[in-house]
Scaffold this motif. Structure first.
Motif, PDB file in Angstrom:
ATOM      1  N   SER A  71       0.905  -1.245   0.017  1.00 43.84           N
ATOM      2  CA  SER A  71      -0.077  -0.090   0.090  1.00 43.84           C
ATOM      3  C   SER A  71       0.807   1.078   0.049  1.00 43.84           C
ATOM      4  O   SER A  71       0.575   2.220  -0.617  1.00 43.84           O
ATOM      5  N   ASN A  72       2.007   1.265   0.719  1.00 46.90           N
ATOM      6  CA  ASN A  72       2.838   2.360   0.587  1.00 46.90           C
ATOM      7  C   ASN A  72       3.307   2.591  -0.802  1.00 46.90           C
ATOM      8  O   ASN A  72       3.315   3.566  -1.468  1.00 46.90           O
ATOM      9  N   ALA A  73       3.956   1.223  -1.580  1.00 47.50           N
ATOM     10  CA  ALA A  73       4.140   1.443  -2.918  1.00 47.50           C
ATOM     11  C   ALA A  73       3.113   2.277  -3.818  1.00 47.50           C
ATOM     12  O   ALA A  73       3.665   3.133  -4.675  1.00 47.50           O
ATOM     13  N   ILE A  74       1.809   1.743  -3.498  1.00 46.56           N
ATOM     14  CA  ILE A  74       0.639   2.355  -4.326  1.00 46.56           C
ATOM     15  C   ILE A  74       0.506   3.914  -3.941  1.00 46.56           C
ATOM     16  O   ILE A  74       0.523   4.683  -4.899  1.00 46.56           O
ATOM     17  N   LYS A  75       0.690   4.031  -2.880  1.00 46.66           N
ATOM     18  CA  LYS A  75       0.445   5.445  -2.132  1.00 46.66           C
ATOM     19  C   LYS A  75       1.445   6.211  -2.705  1.00 46.66           C
ATOM     20  O   LYS A  75       1.181   7.486  -3.278  1.00 46.66           O
ATOM     21  N   PHE A  76       2.831   5.982  -2.781  1.00 42.84           N
ATOM     22  CA  PHE A  76       3.674   6.827  -3.360  1.00 42.84           C
ATOM     23  C   PHE A  76       3.998   6.825  -4.654  1.00 42.84           C
ATOM     24  O   PHE A  76       5.192   7.432  -5.152  1.00 42.84           O
TER      25      PHE A  76
ATOM     26  N   GLY B 114       3.887   2.079   9.995  1.00 40.57           N
ATOM     27  CA  GLY B 114       3.756   1.084   9.322  1.00 40.57           C
ATOM     28  C   GLY B 114       5.306   0.305   9.193  1.00 40.57           C
ATOM     29  O   GLY B 114       5.290  -0.893   9.237  1.00 40.57           O
ATOM     30  N   LEU B 115       6.228   0.930   8.646  1.00 42.00           N
ATOM     31  CA  LEU B 115       7.663   0.343   8.252  1.00 42.00           C
ATOM     32  C   LEU B 115       8.330  -0.043   9.728  1.00 42.00           C
ATOM     33  O   LEU B 115       8.833  -1.118   9.741  1.00 42.00           O
ATOM     34  N   ALA B 116       8.019   1.004  10.793  1.00 42.78           N
ATOM     35  CA  ALA B 116       8.541   0.374  12.175  1.00 42.78           C
ATOM     36  C   ALA B 116       7.767  -0.802  12.468  1.00 42.78           C
ATOM     37  O   ALA B 116       8.803  -1.757  12.843  1.00 42.78           O
TER      38      ALA B 116
ATOM     39  N   THR C  51       7.932   8.246  11.988  1.00 38.98           N
ATOM     40  CA  THR C  51       9.006   9.062  11.058  1.00 38.98           C
ATOM     41  C   THR C  51       8.305   8.946   9.407  1.00 38.98           C
ATOM     42  O   THR C  51       8.157   8.084   9.070  1.00 38.98           O
ATOM     43  N   GLN C  52       8.321   9.982   8.939  1.00 37.52           N
ATOM     44  CA  GLN C  52       7.802  10.188   7.411  1.00 37.52           C
ATOM     45  C   GLN C  52       8.864  10.979   6.642  1.00 37.52           C
ATOM     46  O   GLN C  52       9.665  11.846   7.288  1.00 37.52           O
ATOM     47  N   ALA C  53       9.285  10.414   5.178  1.00 41.23           N
ATOM     48  CA  ALA C  53      10.225  10.967   4.752  1.00 41.23           C
ATOM     49  C   ALA C  53      10.160  12.546   4.477  1.00 41.23           C
ATOM     50  O   ALA C  53      11.004  13.445   4.496  1.00 41.23           O
ATOM     51  N   ASP C  54       8.917  12.917   4.493  1.00 42.66           N
ATOM     52  CA  ASP C  54       8.721  14.423   4.236  1.00 42.66           C
ATOM     53  C   ASP C  54       7.392  14.647   5.126  1.00 42.66           C
ATOM     54  O   ASP C  54       6.523  13.908   4.960  1.00 42.66           O
TER      55      ASP C  54
ATOM     56  N   GLY D  96      -1.458   8.588   6.478  1.00 42.83           N
ATOM     57  CA  GLY D  96      -0.419   7.730   7.030  1.00 42.83           C
ATOM     58  C   GLY D  96       0.219   8.089   8.617  1.00 42.83           C
ATOM     59  O   GLY D  96       0.049   9.559   8.884  1.00 42.83           O
ATOM     60  N   THR D  97       0.606   7.303   9.256  1.00 43.50           N
ATOM     61  CA  THR D  97       1.123   8.012  10.623  1.00 43.50           C
ATOM     62  C   THR D  97       2.606   7.905  10.887  1.00 43.50           C
ATOM     63  O   THR D  97       3.274   8.067  11.672  1.00 43.50           O
ATOM     64  N   GLY D  98       3.278   7.083   9.670  1.00 37.82           N
ATOM     65  CA  GLY D  98       4.657   6.722  10.097  1.00 37.82           C
ATOM     66  C   GLY D  98       5.073   5.722  10.948  1.00 37.82           C
ATOM     67  O   GLY D  98       6.237   5.586  11.604  1.00 37.82           O
TER      68      GLY D  98
HETATM   69  P1  ADP Z   1       3.211   5.997   6.520  1.00 35.97           P
HETATM   70  O1  ADP Z   1       3.286   5.269   5.233  1.00 35.97           O
HETATM   71  O2  ADP Z   1       1.868   5.776   7.335  1.00 35.97           O
HETATM   72  O3  ADP Z   1       3.607   7.239   6.359  1.00 35.97           O
HETATM   73  P2  ADP Z   1       5.428   4.215   6.971  1.00 35.97           P
HETATM   74  O4  ADP Z   1       6.145   3.740   8.056  1.00 35.97           O
HETATM   75  O5  ADP Z   1       4.788   3.032   6.243  1.00 35.97           O
HETATM   76  O6  ADP Z   1       4.281   4.920   7.455  1.00 35.97           O
HETATM   77  O7  ADP Z   1       6.235   4.884   6.108  1.00 35.97           O
HETATM   78  C1  ADP Z   1       7.118   5.933   6.591  1.00 35.97           C
HETATM   79  C2  ADP Z   1       7.570   6.808   5.456  1.00 35.97           C
HETATM   80  O8  ADP Z   1       8.454   6.128   4.504  1.00 35.97           O
HETATM   81  C3  ADP Z   1       6.526   7.277   4.332  1.00 35.97           C
HETATM   82  O9  ADP Z   1       5.732   8.260   5.130  1.00 35.97           O
HETATM   83  C4  ADP Z   1       7.175   7.762   3.181  1.00 35.97           C
HETATM   84  O10 ADP Z   1       7.882   8.870   3.656  1.00 35.97           O
HETATM   85  C5  ADP Z   1       8.199   6.628   3.214  1.00 35.97           C
HETATM   86  N1  ADP Z   1       8.061   5.554   2.265  1.00 35.97           N
HETATM   87  C6  ADP Z   1       7.669   4.429   2.503  1.00 35.97           C
HETATM   88  N2  ADP Z   1       7.487   3.358   1.769  1.00 35.97           N
HETATM   89  C7  ADP Z   1       7.528   4.273   0.396  1.00 35.97           C
HETATM   90  C8  ADP Z   1       7.809   4.217  -1.033  1.00 35.97           C
HETATM   91  N3  ADP Z   1       7.477   2.750  -1.675  1.00 35.97           N
HETATM   92  N4  ADP Z   1       8.195   5.155  -1.775  1.00 35.97           N
HETATM   93  C9  ADP Z   1       8.264   6.478  -1.354  1.00 35.97           C
HETATM   94  N5  ADP Z   1       8.607   6.619   0.054  1.00 35.97           N
HETATM   95  C10 ADP Z   1       8.115   5.703   0.931  1.00 35.97           C
END
Ligand code: ADP
Length: 536
Positions: A289-294, A356-358, A340-343, A352-354
């Motif tokens: 869902s991240n891949a689709i979202k971004f 998911g990846l953690a 943490t979110q990249a931006d 999103g909350t940041g």
């Molecule tokens: P969320 O998606 O809820 O913000 P995640 O922990 O899943 O939280 O992701 C953290 C951050 O990593 C995202 O906010 C985004 O900045 C970056 N990220 C994750 N997956 C991708 C991706 N496929 N392409 C670009 N950025 C990504």
């Protein structure tokens, strides 16, 4: 022993004159001393504190009751009082040494003593003693620190448990009305006629509640991870089917953005593994869902490769690649941190909350695997979930299932709805009627047990947490009544807003046939009840 007199020298010289002379000598040197007349007095004075003891060989030999022996042997671990033993010129040293072998810190001086030698020996003994007291103070400090640390750890653990309990309870409390919101919005969505604006309102309502639910699930996972409450299962499952299911689920989201979603399962086609499919689903769903979202335009590709290792072990790598915005190198190292979110503008733009990846990385590590990422800004990213999985050659690919409702079904069109929360009664009641059932309602377990005695229901939808009598106890009582009456068991589906692991097992143990967690979607409930019909 107190340290009030830790610098004091206890003297027991051979004669009264010797004792007084020694005391005067020490006093001239600025050394505090205490004259003792026999072993008993030495022992008594020692209790008040001593820097060093000056003894005579005669005193040691006369110590028939072993007071001195006991006193010296009983010294605390950090301490070994220095003893200066005054011996006559012809003393039998080996014999005295034997009597005093328990004294670790003894210096012998032959009488008559040499003044300089005597004083410097006493000073050296007092210096040693001072060092011992320093060590004692140091050890006491360390002990205090260790105790404080232990208390802090206990407090932190208790706070963590309290936090997890709080979150679990909050999650239950939030899920319960959420079920009503989601349920009623899906009922509304199906009611006719609706203007396009009304449809849009309902869709927004639905999406917002689903985001809220995702947030609660994430927070609950974080709490469980922090309280080490996540249990990793090892059950047979088909990885290819699991990934296909996830891809199917994601297809509509990809389609909405005109993205090309592809899946390559060649390496694992038809293979069954032992692992935790629910957790793998959670990680892969999050990565997809991240891949689709971004990704604004382009593709999302899921490729699985596998390498057989020793024995039945297989190293599986699931890579999820997307064309898209990519992540800058400095942000790449941070995206696995919590919140943490990249931006920072991302949460507003993409949601999103940041978390998911953690969560995903921790889950992967709990399964002895890892998640790695490579990314190029403006080109895209590739996340790889690497997992060691045991091959399951015996292909028991289905998960152990609940007792089949089909086997216990009795045809009748009436469902007993056992639920205390009014809004959820409205949801379930409406849905059940829409599915074509007649509905009877009980607002707690006790009423349900009474009703089940009098009526043969097609199924019972049993909320597990209710006042008066909870769903588990009510189910046990219903099962007992049925057994006593020789009745065929009524299918009971447990309904719970708790998202904790082990709910399914609790329901089964109580005698239920199936389980559904709130908030549920209409089709899920219909499917569960539909199992009953298929067996008719
Ligand atoms: P969320 O998606 O809820 O913000 P995640 O922990 O899943 O939280 O992701 C953290 C951050 O990593 C995202 O906010 C985004 O900045 C970056 N990220 C994750 N997956 C991708 C991706 N496929 N392409 C670009 N950025 C990504």
């Amino acid at each position: 022993m107190t340290d009030a007199f830790e610098h004091r020298v206890l003297i027991m010289a051979p004669t009264a004159r010797d004792r007084e002379l020694t005391a005067a000598l020490l006093s001239e040197e600025g050394i505090d001393s205490c004259v003792c007349v026999d072993v008993d007095e030495i022992c008594a004075e020692y209790e008040r504190g001593a820097g060093c003891i000056i003894l005579t060989q005669e005193a040691v030999l006369q110590d028939d009751r072993q007071c001195l022996h006991d006193l010296l042997e009983d010294q605390p671990a950090w301490s070994d009082v220095p003893v200066i033993l005054l011996t006559p010129p012809t003393a039998d040293h080996s014999f005295i040494l034997k009597r005093l072998e328990m004294v670790g810190h003894m210096t012998m001086i032959k009488r008559p003593v040499q003044y300089g030698n005597f004083i410097s020996t006493i000073r050296a003994a007092l210096r040693d003693r001072k060092r011992q007291y320093k060590i004692r103070a140091h050890l006491a400090d360390r002990e205090d620190q260790a105790q404080a640390l232990q208390q802090a750890v206990e407090k932190a653990n208790a706070a963590n448990v309290a936090k997890s309990d709080f979150l679990a309870n909050m999650s239950h409390e939030i899920r319960t009305p959420m079920n009503a919101i989601l349920g009623l919005s899906s009922i509304l969505a199906r009611s006719q006629p609706l203007t396009s604006l009304q449809t849009k309102y309902i869709e927004t309502l639905n999406q917002s509640s689903e985001s809220l639910l995702m947030l609660i699930n994430d927070l609950l996972d974080i709490a469980k991870i922090e309280a080490s409450g996540i249990e990793i299962k090892s059950i047979p499952f088909r990885l290819d089917l699991l990934l296909r299911e996830i891809a199917d689920m994601m297809a509509s989201k990809a389609e909405e953005k005109s993205l090309n979603l592809s899946l390559d399962l060649d390496h694992i086609q038809g293979r069954s593994f032992l692992g935790d499919p629910a957790r793998i689903r959670q990680i892969v769903t999050n990565l997809c869902s991240n891949a689709i979202k971004f990704t604004v335009q382009g593709h999302v590709t899921i490729i699985v490769t596998s390498k057989d290792k020793t024995g039945d072990l297989c190293e599986v790598a699931i890579s999820i690649t997307n064309s898209g915005m990519g992540i800058s190198p400095e942000k790449l190292s941070k995206i696995f941190d919590k919140f943490t979110q990249a931006d920072n503008t991302i949460s507003r733009k993409f949601g999103g909350t940041g978390l998911g990846l953690a969560i995903s990385r921790t889950l992967a590590e709990l399964m002895n695997g890892s998640i790695s990422v490579t990314s190029d800004i403006d080109k895209g990213s590739c996340f790889v979930l690497q997992l060691p999985l045991m091959d399951n050659p015996h292909m028991a690919s289905e998960q152990p299932s609940m007792p089949r409702l089909a086997e216990v079904y009795r045809a009748s069109g009436k469902v007993l709805l056992v639920e205390d929360f009014e809004a959820n009664v409205l949801v379930a009641h409406t849905l059940l009627e829409q599915f074509g059932y007649e509905v009877d309602h009980a607002e707690n377990g006790r009423i349900a047990v009474e009703k089940a005695k009098k009526c043969r229901y097609a199924a019972i939808l049993m909320d597990v947490q209710m006042p008066v009598l909870d769903g588990y106890s009510a189910t046990r009582m219903i099962r007992q009544n049925e057994a006593e009456a020789g009745d065929v068991p009524t299918p009971i589906i447990g309904v719970t807003a708790h998202a904790m692991a082990g709910m399914r097992d609790r329901c089964i143990q109580a005698g239920m046939n199936d389980f559904i967690s709130k908030p549920f979607v209409a089709s899920e409930l219909q499917k569960k009840l539909g199992n009953v019909h298929r067996a008719e």
